[in-house]
Structure formats: structure tokens, C-alpha cells
Design a protein around this motif. Structure first.
Motif, PDB file in Angstrom:
ATOM      1  N   ARG A 416       0.830  -1.210   0.000  1.00 17.77           N
ATOM      2  CA  ARG A 416       0.000   0.000   0.000  1.00 17.77           C
ATOM      3  C   ARG A 416       0.860   1.254   0.000  1.00 17.77           C
ATOM      4  N   TRP A 417       1.873   1.287   0.849  1.00 14.99           N
ATOM      5  CA  TRP A 417       2.692   2.493   0.959  1.00 14.99           C
ATOM      6  C   TRP A 417       3.530   2.729  -0.297  1.00 14.99           C
ATOM      7  N   ARG A 418       4.045   1.634  -0.888  1.00 18.31           N
ATOM      8  CA  ARG A 418       4.838   1.807  -2.124  1.00 18.31           C
ATOM      9  C   ARG A 418       3.960   2.340  -3.251  1.00 18.31           C
ATOM     10  N   LEU A 419       2.749   1.819  -3.331  1.00 17.68           N
ATOM     11  CA  LEU A 419       1.825   2.294  -4.367  1.00 17.68           C
ATOM     12  C   LEU A 419       1.522   3.777  -4.146  1.00 17.68           C
ATOM     13  N   THR A 420       1.232   4.146  -2.902  1.00 20.38           N
ATOM     14  CA  THR A 420       0.876   5.546  -2.620  1.00 20.38           C
ATOM     15  C   THR A 420       2.074   6.465  -2.864  1.00 20.38           C
ATOM     16  N   GLN A 421       3.273   5.981  -2.571  1.00 19.49           N
ATOM     17  CA  GLN A 421       4.461   6.818  -2.772  1.00 19.49           C
ATOM     18  C   GLN A 421       4.682   7.169  -4.238  1.00 19.49           C
ATOM     19  N   GLN A 422       4.069   6.380  -5.125  1.00 19.77           N
ATOM     20  CA  GLN A 422       4.197   6.723  -6.544  1.00 19.77           C
ATOM     21  C   GLN A 422       3.566   8.081  -6.846  1.00 19.77           C
ATOM     22  N   LEU A 423       2.686   8.552  -5.966  1.00 21.31           N
ATOM     23  CA  LEU A 423       2.074   9.870  -6.178  1.00 21.31           C
ATOM     24  C   LEU A 423       3.123  10.977  -6.142  1.00 21.31           C
ATOM     25  N   LYS A 424       4.224  10.723  -5.469  1.00 25.07           N
ATOM     26  CA  LYS A 424       5.275  11.748  -5.411  1.00 25.07           C
ATOM     27  C   LYS A 424       5.816  12.053  -6.802  1.00 25.07           C
ATOM     28  N   GLY A 425       5.626  11.119  -7.730  1.00 20.27           N
ATOM     29  CA  GLY A 425       6.040  11.350  -9.106  1.00 20.27           C
ATOM     30  C   GLY A 425       5.304  12.514  -9.750  1.00 20.27           C
ATOM     31  N   PHE A 426       4.163  12.910  -9.187  1.00 23.02           N
ATOM     32  CA  PHE A 426       3.381  14.017  -9.743  1.00 23.02           C
ATOM     33  C   PHE A 426       3.821  15.370  -9.175  1.00 23.02           C
ATOM     34  N   LEU A 427       4.725  15.348  -8.204  1.00 26.30           N
ATOM     35  CA  LEU A 427       5.140  16.610  -7.571  1.00 26.30           C
ATOM     36  C   LEU A 427       6.056  17.408  -8.501  1.00 26.30           C
ATOM     37  N   SER A 428       6.139  18.703  -8.233  1.00 21.64           N
ATOM     38  CA  SER A 428       7.012  19.566  -9.031  1.00 21.64           C
ATOM     39  C   SER A 428       8.468  19.206  -8.756  1.00 21.64           C
ATOM     40  N   PRO A 579       2.888  20.728 -13.387  1.00 21.94           N
ATOM     41  CA  PRO A 579       1.665  21.038 -14.150  1.00 21.94           C
ATOM     42  C   PRO A 579       1.486  20.138 -15.367  1.00 21.94           C
ATOM     43  N   ASP A 580       2.600  19.700 -15.980  1.00 21.89           N
ATOM     44  CA  ASP A 580       2.478  18.812 -17.144  1.00 21.89           C
ATOM     45  C   ASP A 580       1.883  17.466 -16.731  1.00 21.89           C
ATOM     46  N   ALA A 581       2.358  16.963 -15.599  1.00 15.16           N
ATOM     47  CA  ALA A 581       1.857  15.669 -15.124  1.00 15.16           C
ATOM     48  C   ALA A 581       0.371  15.765 -14.793  1.00 15.16           C
ATOM     49  N   VAL A 582      -0.021  16.855 -14.131  1.00 18.10           N
ATOM     50  CA  VAL A 582      -1.437  17.026 -13.770  1.00 18.10           C
ATOM     51  C   VAL A 582      -2.285  17.166 -15.034  1.00 18.10           C
ATOM     52  N   GLN A 583      -1.747  17.916 -16.012  1.00 21.24           N
ATOM     53  CA  GLN A 583      -2.480  18.108 -17.261  1.00 21.24           C
ATOM     54  C   GLN A 583      -2.736  16.777 -17.958  1.00 21.24           C
ATOM     55  N   LYS A 584      -1.726  15.935 -17.979  1.00 19.56           N
ATOM     56  CA  LYS A 584      -1.867  14.623 -18.631  1.00 19.56           C
ATOM     57  C   LYS A 584      -2.882  13.759 -17.871  1.00 19.56           C
ATOM     58  N   LEU A 585      -2.869  13.874 -16.573  1.00 19.75           N
ATOM     59  CA  LEU A 585      -3.826  13.109 -15.752  1.00 19.75           C
ATOM     60  C   LEU A 585      -5.253  13.576 -16.044  1.00 19.75           C
TER      61      LEU A 585
ATOM     62  N   ARG B  20       5.696  12.353 -15.803  1.00 18.96           N
ATOM     63  CA  ARG B  20       6.879  12.151 -14.957  1.00 18.96           C
ATOM     64  C   ARG B  20       8.057  11.775 -15.855  1.00 18.96           C
ATOM     65  N   THR B  21       9.228  12.210 -15.469  1.00 16.63           N
ATOM     66  CA  THR B  21      10.389  11.943 -16.310  1.00 16.63           C
ATOM     67  C   THR B  21      11.075  10.651 -15.882  1.00 16.63           C
ATOM     68  N   VAL B  22      11.073   9.692 -16.776  1.00 15.55           N
ATOM     69  CA  VAL B  22      11.751   8.421 -16.494  1.00 15.55           C
ATOM     70  C   VAL B  22      12.500   8.018 -17.756  1.00 15.55           C
ATOM     71  N   ASP B  23      13.716   7.521 -17.593  1.00 17.51           N
ATOM     72  CA  ASP B  23      14.479   7.025 -18.737  1.00 17.51           C
ATOM     73  C   ASP B  23      13.982   5.623 -19.071  1.00 17.51           C
ATOM     74  N   LEU B  24      13.017   5.562 -20.015  1.00 18.83           N
ATOM     75  CA  LEU B  24      12.397   4.269 -20.321  1.00 18.83           C
ATOM     76  C   LEU B  24      13.389   3.287 -20.930  1.00 18.83           C
ATOM     77  N   VAL B  25      14.290   3.824 -21.784  1.00 16.84           N
ATOM     78  CA  VAL B  25      15.247   2.942 -22.462  1.00 16.84           C
ATOM     79  C   VAL B  25      16.141   2.251 -21.428  1.00 16.84           C
ATOM     80  N   GLY B  26      16.497   3.023 -20.400  1.00 17.47           N
ATOM     81  CA  GLY B  26      17.416   2.476 -19.401  1.00 17.47           C
ATOM     82  C   GLY B  26      16.724   1.694 -18.289  1.00 17.47           C
ATOM     83  N   THR B  27      15.389   1.569 -18.361  1.00 19.44           N
ATOM     84  CA  THR B  27      14.678   0.866 -17.288  1.00 19.44           C
ATOM     85  C   THR B  27      14.576  -0.620 -17.612  1.00 19.44           C
TER      86      THR B  27
END
Lengths: 632, 82
Positions: A416-428, A579-585, B20-27
Motif C-alpha cells: 500500500r505504501w509503495r503504491l501511494t508513494q508513486q504519487l510523489k512522481g506528480f510533484l514539481s 503542471p504537465d503531469a497534472v495536465q496529462k492526468l 513524470r520523467t523516467v528514462d524508459l530505455v534504461g529501465t
């Protein structure tokens, strides 16, 4: 300050100023309607208190204080009982109290302020020190109303929300604002030093001395008395019925074991994936209660959310608080101020799927090459279509047991925590950089009680759930805030002090027998709950998430504010999210493809964070604007 | 990067990484890198089927075929008979 808390206490307001100490109170009158006004003092105001909550065993305490200690009472209220209890027993008075409270008590002679919060965190307490002054309140907004207090988001707080779904007290999402942890007292002494001390914690040392039948009998006795003392009120008391076992048991106990006429309330969903009305109707028919229901459509959930954000004061990753806000509104409109609910049963008696999930993963971890063992994972989450549709290999991969995980004190909660931590990927970029060194799990590990390592893994999972999500989210964003936002008080028999201490010591096999959750409760409550409800697979309370903001069928936002707070420029200006990540979401939600758990959580996190930040940072006003009132 | 890899990479960036920025090729493993969540794999398979007119069987939905850009590219090529 007290004006910001009018929703918590619309029935009266009081202020007491004495030398360096000022106390204020907004009253929701439930007990001793005539004599219970606050702040309340005894002994010519040598002891004065402002108190939010209930001491359910106040009559027993009062009896002891009168007979053994010769105390004389001037009112019938539980508030006065705390004052006398403190006068006699000092700081340890809290150990004798069974209830839900936060209070601050001014001890004039000693020039000290004694504050306390109930054992498990039903009632909130926040504080800060501003220019040498101790400032506190039941909600953060009261502290923000104090002149000069700085309002800024604490990124580490967000880091915790984007891991655990909530912060862990004393941390909050606000810079410089602390939350008094459940089961703790706080003293500001005459030299203005602040000292926080723990007075209670769950103890999972197993007592395996009684058989199931004996324990089931004990549980029923405890529940009946827990419900009985929670019916003490000078106003009528209602009960929530969710359609699950816990609330049904509580309603059943009240109906069968007391002479209180019971009125029940429930929330239904338009979306059949979330709706439990047919089970609710079973319970109502079985018990023969007068019942009221309100429907929470996706549109209404989204419409209520800004107001809910104002009450929650924190970002969340689920919309589930909003339907409870709608439900509490129904209770209030029906003329009730107090409701009993089944909250706390899953934590204390072993009901959550996360406990089952951990059991299966540990079973699998013993034979990692087994292809048969992970098939049990299909029995988890039968209500989650997206998860059930996953190919075997990916289901296995998602719940994959790594060797080092088996050694982790957080084994049960890692997926659960690892999944939720993926939200940090949306941060600036800046927020990510600031959080790069913040490790919420390492901090939590350092705070675990010394006995933790000796407890059974099942008990460890219970401890984590009972001390993190229960106070931080369930009792707050889904408990106190939606209820108090409507001037309603929730009461939780499963969180009775005696029951919590008793349940913690039950051996794990009496809580979950095989993969049968809450097996002891089911045995104890056989005659109180309709058979169909007793036998149904557990369905946790959930609500539509991203779909409450953007209609997946039309791709249109359900409410104007959604477009406003998620607009590219606003997100960029806020600086919290990319903002790009939020826009895509948002684009993904418009195409109807936000179906996974992570994307749904990310969407709710973005909306709630933006709403909370905008409402409490730049545009802070001490009241709820009329434009953000709930949709009727 | 081949055309196949480019298309897959764009899809993952736009629909699963969401900026999100991830290097897909290197993953080397999308699962370990947290790129594929509990439903991401189904979105990915749907994309492969729609883009190249493939039909992916249940037993083919395994990390060996789908868990990195290199594996995905060779899986698509194999399905197309290239």
C-alpha cells in the motif's frame, strides 16, 4: 479564533481570560443543556477547562469523586467531572477516563495549562508556539486566525500523506503546527515550557487463556456496555447503518439490549459498484428501525468536496469523506446531534483486507516459487474489478514478496505504501528535490514502541493501522471532520477504552480464523445481524474518485472549480505539482481512462491539495464562503 | 530508437507516466520502477492490440513479454511475424 469553529459548536460560545491564559469554547450542547456551558471553572476558577468531546464513564467517576473524595458538584455535566478528577488525581486523571476528548485545563495556582487527547484520537488537538505564546485549537483554522501565525504547507507532511494517506502526529501538513498525538498529554508550565507525554498505548501481549465461546461472551458484554454508556445524552441518539457487520452489530446491540428508540441513517451510491443499500435495507428490516437514507451521486460528491476540503484541512487521496459529509447533513436535518457508528472494529478485531493480504503474502513468502499460493490473492478485493482483471503474472508481480520485505517491520503495509508513494512522481521538480532526503518509513521505524518486534505479525499490522490510518484519516477526514462540519458528534463503541485493551490481547487466530476476518465478532453477534449481512464478503466503504470530478462518459468536468484548481497556470503557480503531469492526468480522466488505483488517488490528491492550499494560504478567511456551501 | 519502440515509449510517457520523467530505455523492469501499476498492464496491452491489430492471449501477459521497452519491442515484432 473561536469564530472559525462555529460548526463544531453552534449552541453557545464562551471565553475565559485569567492572567496569561485565555480559553475559548464553541459548544455543541449534548449533556446538561442548562448547566454545561464552557469554559467551566470550579473552586473560584482555580481550575478552568475548555473541553471538546465526551467522558462516557463520567457518572461512575463522579460517584467515586463524591463518595471517596468528598467532591461537591454544581452541574450534571461530564465537563465538571474532568475538573474534579484533575483536582484529585492530577495529570493521571486521563487514565481513568473512558471517552473521546481533547481539552485544555488551566490550573491557576500552579500557573500551568494541562492538555490531553483521548487514547485513539477521536477528537483533534493542534498547537503551535507563536512569539513565545502557546496557541491551540481543535482545528488548524482556529490557530491560523491568531494574528501573525504563518501559514505554509510543510512538504514533509505532504510526503507522509503521499505514503500513509495521512500525516502521523505530531506532524501536520502545516509548517510549525503540531498535532497532539492520541494517548498523550501536554503541559505548558509556568515558565512556558511545553512537555508532551504518552499515557496510553495499545499492548498486544497475547492472553491465550480462554476459549472462543468465553471470549465471544466477553466481547458481547463489553460491546453492550460500551454502547450503553455511549447512549448517555440529553438529546436523541441515532446510528449509522452501512450494510456491513460492524454498524449492524452496534445498531443491533442498541435495539436488543437497551430501551432506546433507535433511528438509523445510511448513505447510498448511484453507482452499483459502491452501493450497499440492499444490505442496509436488510438490517433496517431485521431491526425494525425508523430509517432515513441519502444518495451520494458522483455529482454531489464532487460538489461537496471543496467544503469538505475546508473542514479536513489536509490533502487526501480518496473522496470517501465527502459522502459521509452528505450523510452527516442528513442526520443534522433530521434533528439529531449524536450518532453511533461501527468505526474501529476492523482495527481492533481484525477486519481489514490488508491483514488478510499480509497473511497470504507471508504464506507465499515461505515458498516463493509456488504458483499455487499466490492464487489466494484472487480472493482478496473481490469488489475491485480492475484488480480482478489483471493477468496472474502481474497480480503476482504487484504483491511480490521480496526477501528483504519479510524482515521489514512494515511487511503488511509495504504494497500500500509503495503504491501511494508513486504519487510523489506528480510533484514539481522543487518539491521532489525538497523531499529527496525525507524517508517517512525510516522516521516511523525510529518511533515504533520497544515491544513492537516481539508482537505477532498480525498484531504489528493492527498496530500500524490503529495508530496511523485510524487517527490520521478514518477518525479525522472520515470521522470528526464530516460529522463536526455538520455539528454532529460521532460515537464509537468499538473504540471503548476497555474494549481496545481487551481486544489487543486476543490471540490473532481468534480475530482472523484462516482467511475469515473478525471471526470472533461474527460468532458473538450471530443473533444481532441478518444472516445475509453476516455471511457477505467484506466490502470496504469506498466512493467514486476521479469520476466524481470529471464525468468519464462525457469527458466534462462536473463542476467549474475542477477546471479552475487544475488549470495549468494555477498548478504551476502553486508550485506543489508538476503542471504537465497534472495536465496529462486530467486529459486521461477526460478520455475515461483513469481506472487504476494510482491514477485515481493521484487525481484526488491533486484536487484536494490545490483546494486546501488555495483556501488556507493566499485566500484564507476565517469562515466558509457562501459560494462553497454544499449542494442541497 | 525504432518506430515500434518510439510509439510504445510515447504511449507509456503520456498514459502511464503522465509527464513524470523516467528514462524508459534504461529501465530494465517497469514493475520494479513503479511504472506499471495494478491496471497499467491492461492499458498497455489494449494499446498494443489497437495500434498493431494484435491479439494478446492471457498467457502472453507476463513480465517476460511486457516489462521493458526491449521486451515489448521484440514481443510486438514476434507477434507481427517480423
Amino acid at each position: 479564533m473561536i469564530g472559525t469553529l462555529k460548526h463544531r459548536g453552534p449552541d453557545g460560545r464562551g471565553v475565559h481570560v485569567d492572567g496569561p491564559c485565555g480559553l475559548a469554547h464553541a459548544r455543541l450542547a449534548i449533556l446538561d443543556l442548562e448547566g454545561g456551558a464552557q469554559p467551566m471553572g470550579i473552586e473560584s476558577d482555580d481550575f478552568v477547562i475548555t473541553f471538546n468531546g465526551e467522558i462516557f464513564n463520567y457518572l461512575e467517576l463522579r460517584d467515586e469523586l463524591e463518595k471517596k473524595h468528598g467532591r461537591r458538584f454544581a452541574s450534571r455535566s461530564d465537563t465538571e467531572t474532568i475538573l474534579h478528577a484533575y483536582a484529585v488525581w492530577g495529570d493521571r486523571c486521563v487514565e481513568r477516563m473512558n471517552g473521546q476528548w481533547s481539552f485544555a485545563l488551566w490550573d491557576r495556582k500552579r500557573g500551568r495549562l494541562f492538555c490531553a487527547r483521548d487514547r485513539i484520537g477521536v477528537r483533534p488537538f493542534f498547537w503551535t508556539v507563536h512569539e513565545g505564546r502557546f496557541v491551540f485549537g481543535s482545528e488548524v483554522k482556529a490557530i491560523f486566525a491568531y494574528p501573525g501565525v504563518r501559514r505554509a504547507l510543510a512538504l514533509e507532511g505532504l510526503g507522509e500523506v503521499f505514503t500513509f494517506w495521512c500525516t502521523i502526529a505530531p506532524r501536520t501538513v502545516w509548517e510549525g503546527i503540531s498535532e497532539l498525538p492520541p494517548g498523550h498529554t501536554l503541559v505548558v508550565d509556568a515558565s512556558r515550557r511545553v512537555e508532551v507525554r504518552r499515557y496510553w498505548q495499545l499492548d498486544y501481549t497475547v492472553d491465550d487463556s480462554r476459549d472462543d465461546a468465553t471470549c465471544a461472551g466477553e466481547l458481547m458484554d463489553l460491546l453492550v456496555d460500551a454502547a450503553r454508556i455511549r447512549l448517555r445524552a440529553d438529546v436523541p441518539v441515532g446510528a449509522y447503518v452501512s450494510g456491513g457487520i460492524d454498524s449492524s452489530v452496534i445498531a443491533g446491540v442498541v435495539k436488543r439490549h437497551t430501551d432506546t428508540p433507535l433511528r438509523t441513517f445510511s448513505v447510498a451510491f448511484e453507482d452499483p459498484d459502491y452501493d450497499e443499500s440492499s444490505f442496509q435495507q436488510d438490517v433496517v428490516g431485521f431491526l425494525g428501525t425508523e430509517h432515513s437514507q441519502v444518495v451520494a451521486s458522483a455529482d454531489r460528491i464532487g460538489g461537496t468536496f471543496p467544503e469538505m476540503a475546508w473542514h479536513m484541512e489536509t490533502p487526501v487521496v480518496r473522496t470517501a469523506p465527502a459522502p459521509l459529509y452528505v450523510l452527516a447533513g442528513l442526520v443534522r436535518k433530521s434533528g439529531f446531534k449524536v450518532v453511533l457508528t461501527g468505526e474501529g472494529s476492523d482495527e481492533m478485531l481484525g477486519g481489514y483486507d490488508i491483514f488478510k493480504e499480509a497473511k497470504i503474502r507471508r504464506f507465499w513468502g515461505r515458498e516463493p516459487a509456488s504458483l499455487a499460493r499466490p492464487k489466494l490473492l484472487r480472493r482478496l478485493y473481490p469488489y475491485m474489478k480492475s484488480l480482478q482483471a489483471q493477468p496472474d503474472a502481474y497480480l503476482r508481480a504487484f504483491f511480490h514478496v521480496r526477501g528483504e520485505d519479510l524482515e521489514s517491520p512494515f511487511f503488511s503495509h509495504l504494497p500500500r505504501w509503495r503504491l501511494t508513494q508513486q504519487l510523489k512522481g506528480f510533484l514539481s521538480k522543487d518539491a521532489k528535490a525538497a523531499l529527496a532526503r525525507h524517508d517517512p518509513l525510516a522516521e516511523l521505524r525510529a518511533r515504533l514502541p520497544a515491544e513492537y518486534a516481539k508482537w505477532h505479525p498480525f498484531a504489528q499490522a493492527q498496530y500500524l493501522e490503529s495508530t496511523i490510518l485510524l487517527p490520521g484519516y478514518i477518525l479525522s477526514s472520515q470521522g470528526d471532520r464530516p460529522a463536526m462540519g455538520n455539528s454532529i458528534e460521532g460515537r464509537y463503541p468499538f473504540l471503548d477504552a476497555r474494549l481496545m485493551d481487551w481486544a489487543a490481547k486476543l490471540p490473532p487466530h481468534q480475530k482472523m480464523r484462516g482467511l475469515d476476518e473478525k471471526s470472533l465478532l461474527k460468532r458473538a453477534a450471530r443473533n444481532l445481524v441478518p444472516p445475509r449481512v453476516l455471511e457477505r464478503p467484506k466490502q470496504p466503504y469506498r466512493a467514486p474518485d476521479a469520476a466524481s470530478f470529471i464525468d468519464p462518459a462525457s469527458g466534462k468536468s462536473r463542476h467549474e472549480y475542477v477546471d479552475e484548481v487544475l488549470a495549468y497556470d494555477r498548478v504551476a503557480k502553486g508550485g506543489i505539482f508538476d503542471p504537465d503531469a497534472v495536465q496529462k492526468l486530467v486529459e486521461k480522466a477526460r478520455s475515461g481512462s483513469v481506472v487504476g488505483v494510482r491514477d485515481n488517488m493521484a487525481f484526488v490528491a491533486a484536487v484536494s491539495t490545490q483546494l486546501v492550499a488555495e483556501r488556507f494560504l493566499e485566500g484564507f478567511e476565517s469562515g466558509l464562503p457562501a459560494s462553497r456551501q454544499a449542494i442541497p | 530508437m525504432t518506430d515500434i519502440a518510439k510509439k510504445i515509449s510515447t504511449f507509456i510517457t503520456d498514459n502511464l507516466l503522465l509527464g513524470r520523467t523516467v528514462d524508459l530505455v534504461g529501465t530494465s523492469s517497469f514493475l520494479d520502477a513503479g511504472i506499471i501499476d495494478s491496471t497499467g498492464v491492461l492499458e498497455l496491452v489494449q494499446f498494443l492490440e489497437e495500434t498493431w491489430g494484435l491479439s494478446v492471449k492471457d498467457e502472453e501477459m507476463v513480465p517476460e513479454n511486457l516489462d521493458s521497452l526491449v521486451r515489448l519491442e521484440s514481443f510486438v515484432k514476434k507477434k507481427l511475424g517480423k
